[in-house]
Design a protein around this motif. Structure first.
Motif, PDB file in Angstrom:
ATOM      1  N   PHE A  18       7.290 -17.042   0.872  1.00  0.00           N
ATOM      2  CA  PHE A  18       6.249 -18.030   1.140  1.00  0.00           C
ATOM      3  C   PHE A  18       5.555 -17.672   2.451  1.00  0.00           C
ATOM      4  O   PHE A  18       6.211 -17.517   3.486  1.00  0.00           O
ATOM      5  CB  PHE A  18       6.847 -19.432   1.232  1.00  0.00           C
ATOM      6  CG  PHE A  18       7.446 -19.896  -0.064  1.00  0.00           C
ATOM      7  CD1 PHE A  18       6.659 -20.537  -1.009  1.00  0.00           C
ATOM      8  CD2 PHE A  18       8.789 -19.676  -0.338  1.00  0.00           C
ATOM      9  CE1 PHE A  18       7.197 -20.959  -2.221  1.00  0.00           C
ATOM     10  CE2 PHE A  18       9.345 -20.094  -1.546  1.00  0.00           C
ATOM     11  CZ  PHE A  18       8.546 -20.731  -2.486  1.00  0.00           C
ATOM     12  N   LEU A  19       4.241 -17.493   2.391  1.00  0.00           N
ATOM     13  CA  LEU A  19       3.436 -17.175   3.563  1.00  0.00           C
ATOM     14  C   LEU A  19       2.383 -18.262   3.730  1.00  0.00           C
ATOM     15  O   LEU A  19       1.752 -18.668   2.749  1.00  0.00           O
ATOM     16  CB  LEU A  19       2.734 -15.826   3.380  1.00  0.00           C
ATOM     17  CG  LEU A  19       3.629 -14.618   3.154  1.00  0.00           C
ATOM     18  CD1 LEU A  19       2.791 -13.409   2.753  1.00  0.00           C
ATOM     19  CD2 LEU A  19       4.419 -14.320   4.406  1.00  0.00           C
ATOM     20  N   PRO A  20       2.170 -18.734   4.959  1.00  0.00           N
ATOM     21  CA  PRO A  20       1.139 -19.748   5.164  1.00  0.00           C
ATOM     22  C   PRO A  20      -0.218 -19.233   4.660  1.00  0.00           C
ATOM     23  O   PRO A  20      -0.578 -18.079   4.885  1.00  0.00           O
ATOM     24  CB  PRO A  20       1.105 -19.936   6.680  1.00  0.00           C
ATOM     25  CG  PRO A  20       2.419 -19.416   7.166  1.00  0.00           C
ATOM     26  CD  PRO A  20       2.824 -18.345   6.197  1.00  0.00           C
ATOM     27  N   ASN A  21      -0.941 -20.072   3.947  1.00  0.00           N
ATOM     28  CA  ASN A  21      -2.292 -19.784   3.458  1.00  0.00           C
ATOM     29  C   ASN A  21      -2.365 -18.774   2.320  1.00  0.00           C
ATOM     30  O   ASN A  21      -3.465 -18.358   1.946  1.00  0.00           O
ATOM     31  CB  ASN A  21      -3.217 -19.343   4.597  1.00  0.00           C
ATOM     32  CG  ASN A  21      -3.277 -20.359   5.703  1.00  0.00           C
ATOM     33  OD1 ASN A  21      -3.385 -21.552   5.444  1.00  0.00           O
ATOM     34  ND2 ASN A  21      -3.161 -19.908   6.934  1.00  0.00           N
ATOM     35  N   PHE A  22      -1.239 -18.345   1.766  1.00  0.00           N
ATOM     36  CA  PHE A  22      -1.238 -17.419   0.629  1.00  0.00           C
ATOM     37  C   PHE A  22      -0.391 -18.029  -0.482  1.00  0.00           C
ATOM     38  O   PHE A  22       0.667 -18.592  -0.227  1.00  0.00           O
ATOM     39  CB  PHE A  22      -0.689 -16.049   1.020  1.00  0.00           C
ATOM     40  CG  PHE A  22      -1.568 -15.319   1.994  1.00  0.00           C
ATOM     41  CD1 PHE A  22      -2.671 -14.609   1.543  1.00  0.00           C
ATOM     42  CD2 PHE A  22      -1.302 -15.358   3.345  1.00  0.00           C
ATOM     43  CE1 PHE A  22      -3.498 -13.938   2.444  1.00  0.00           C
ATOM     44  CE2 PHE A  22      -2.107 -14.694   4.259  1.00  0.00           C
ATOM     45  CZ  PHE A  22      -3.214 -13.981   3.800  1.00  0.00           C
TER      46      PHE A  22
END
Length: 102
Positions: A18-22
């Motif tokens: 989980f990556l912020p904004n992706f």
């Protein structure tokens, strides 16, 4: 960056990344996953095989290559550690293969 283990067997682990904004454009979930294959029988001079697949198409563009490389490097450091590792990253035109030796 956050991880969630999805699957574990005697020879493999699958982690959601989980990556912020992706996000995965279909499910809206994790931006990608890492699959770590262990083959630890009989030989201590082995490589751990790690495959990373990034689903968000924004991570496939050339201008995000450094981000993909840094995230992949951090995934190896956090999830695999300092073991000898063969890495295959699948991220469109940012795809590459690497070898980590301790």
């Amino acid at each position: 960056m956050k991880f969630t283990k999805n699957f574990r067997s005697a020879t493999a682990e699958e982690w959601y990344i989980f990556l912020p904004n992706f996000r995965d454009p279909i499910s809206g979930g994790a931006a990608g996953k890492a699959i770590i294959h262990y083959d630890l029988m009989g030989n201590k001079e082995i490589f751990i095989h790690t495959t990373m697949i990034f689903d968000d198409p924004r991570l496939h563009s050339e201008d995000t290559y450094s981000l993909v490389y840094e995230v992949a490097d951090e995934i190896v450091n956090r999830l695999v550690g300092y073991a000898d590792t063969l890495v295959s990253v699948h991220a469109g035109q940012n795809s590459y293969q690497a070898e980590y030796k301790s």
